[in-house]
Design a protein around this motif. Structure first.
Motif, PDB file in Angstrom:
ATOM      1  N   SER A   1      88.438  23.367  52.064  1.00 55.31           N
ATOM      2  CA  SER A   1      89.085  24.502  52.736  1.00 55.31           C
ATOM      3  C   SER A   1      90.515  24.690  52.230  1.00 55.31           C
ATOM      4  O   SER A   1      90.958  25.807  51.978  1.00 55.31           O
TER       5      SER A   1
ATOM      6  N   GLU B   1      86.011  29.052  51.814  1.00 56.60           N
ATOM      7  CA  GLU B   1      85.935  29.490  53.207  1.00 56.60           C
ATOM      8  C   GLU B   1      84.550  29.224  53.783  1.00 56.60           C
ATOM      9  O   GLU B   1      83.531  29.446  53.127  1.00 56.60           O
TER      10      GLU B   1
ATOM     11  N   SER C   1      92.171  31.104  57.757  1.00 59.58           N
ATOM     12  CA  SER C   1      92.107  30.477  56.441  1.00 59.58           C
ATOM     13  C   SER C   1      93.007  29.247  56.426  1.00 59.58           C
ATOM     14  O   SER C   1      94.122  29.267  56.951  1.00 59.58           O
TER      15      SER C   1
ATOM     16  N   HIS D   1      93.623  27.732  53.426  1.00 63.46           N
ATOM     17  CA  HIS D   1      94.043  27.617  52.032  1.00 63.46           C
ATOM     18  C   HIS D   1      95.528  27.277  51.963  1.00 63.46           C
ATOM     19  O   HIS D   1      96.357  27.983  52.524  1.00 63.46           O
TER      20      HIS D   1
ATOM     21  N   SER E   1      83.891  32.606  47.777  1.00 63.05           N
ATOM     22  CA  SER E   1      85.241  32.049  47.819  1.00 63.05           C
ATOM     23  C   SER E   1      85.512  31.075  46.687  1.00 63.05           C
ATOM     24  O   SER E   1      86.632  30.654  46.483  1.00 63.05           O
TER      25      SER E   1
END
Length: 322
Positions: free
Chosen positions: A166, A171, A212, A214, A236
């Protein structure tokens, strides 16, 4: 067996990053009262007074110099051992190996969930903890000058591996994730635990889950026997930071849906090899306490060999990805 022997080839790729001594310190971040983090830090050092870290009656610890000075400037690894019910410093064996190879390694120890109803939120808590740990160490003046911020990796086992993916930019697809435990062959190590307490994955905090995770500060990611791979979106994968998947056995390879991920497998290993080497009395203690003696594997020598293979794969990958 020399537990570092299989690192030699990879260390050739990273000259001047082989250290004969490693240090160990801890930092407690209590900025969130309900979720304090204990950060265990392994690092290259020149200390000469050693203690055993992370050991107990069942598992062997690692030798390091407590609070010894840090030597030099190094790439950083943030490490998460993902077992929902594992003890702190479960990844000490890897932290020590990578520190000896020239990395500063932060193992994130968060409070373990008290029950399955709390544990269902670990899917978003773990990546959040890792990002928070990175901020803590980078904002710490005592450490900032020793870290190369252009070389920062996240490494995770099991649910920690899910978190690492992640953070690298992948995702989770909500519907596929919610149905993960419905498949008897799913790699969701705690599905049986959740089911026995009538907890479903869709009981997760929806708002937090949909955010998210990220974190572009991580320039590389390593996933070791991660969970819930089948729930990640194919689309993703294009945005991922350089990512390595290490499969302990071959099951993860069958469920990986993401492109652009380097894959390595140790076919003779299994997910329990993510734990430390057992003490001589470890298997008997587990049996007496109605635990699972399989946690100790087939032999200490075989687990040392597998650990060295894992460390070798990681050092080689990070040398190339950095």
């Amino acid at each position: 067996m020399n537990k570092w022997c299989l690192l030699v080839a990879a260390l050739v790729l990273m000259p001047n990053l082989a250290y004969g001594s490693i240090g160990f310190r801890t930092i407690v971040d209590a900025s969130e009262a309900t979720r304090p983090l204990m950060l265990s830090i392994w690092y290259p050092s020149d200390g000469d007074q050693f203690d055993i870290i992370g050991g107990n009656a069942v598992f062997q610890g690692e030798s390091a110099a407590l609070d010894a000075p840090v030597v030099g400037k190094h790439p950083l690894v943030v490490l998460s051992h993902g077992g929902l019910r594992s003890t702190k410093d479960s990844g000490a064996w890897l932290g020590a190996a990578l520190a000896k190879a020239g990395f500063i390694v932060i193992e994130v120890n968060a409070p373990r969930p008290e029950n399955p109803a709390m544990a269902v939120d670990e899917i978003w808590q773990r990546p959040r903890d890792i990002s928070r740990a990175l901020s803590v160490i980078l904002d710490n003046a005592a450490w900032a000058d020793h870290i190369d911020e252009k070389k920062v990796a996240v490494i995770g086992f099991a649910l920690g591996g899910t978190a690492a993916l992640s953070l690298a930019g992948a995702e989770l697809d909500a519907e596929r994730y919610y149905e993960s435990c419905a498949d008897a062959g799913s790699i969701g190590a705690d599905c049986t635990w959740f089911s026995s307490h009538n907890v479903a994955l869709n009981q997760v905090d929806q708002d937090e889950f949909e955010q998210s995770r990220h974190d572009r500060r991580f320039t590389s990611a390593v996933l070791i026997a991660p969970e819930y791979l089948e729930a990640f979106s194919i689309e993703s994968g294009m945005a991922l930071a350089p990512t390595l998947l290490i499969s302990l056995g071959s099951q993860e390879m069958k469920t990986l849906r993401l492109p652009h991920v380097e894959k390595k497998a140790i076919d003779e290993a299994n997910r329990l090899d993510a734990f430390a080497v057992c003490t001589e009395s470890g298997p008997q203690i587990l049996l007496e306490e109605e635990g699972d003696a399989a946690l100790c594997g087939t032999s200490p020598e075989e687990r040392v060999r597998i650990h060295a293979l894992i460390a070798d794969m990681i050092v080689s990958f990070l040398a190339r990805s950095f």
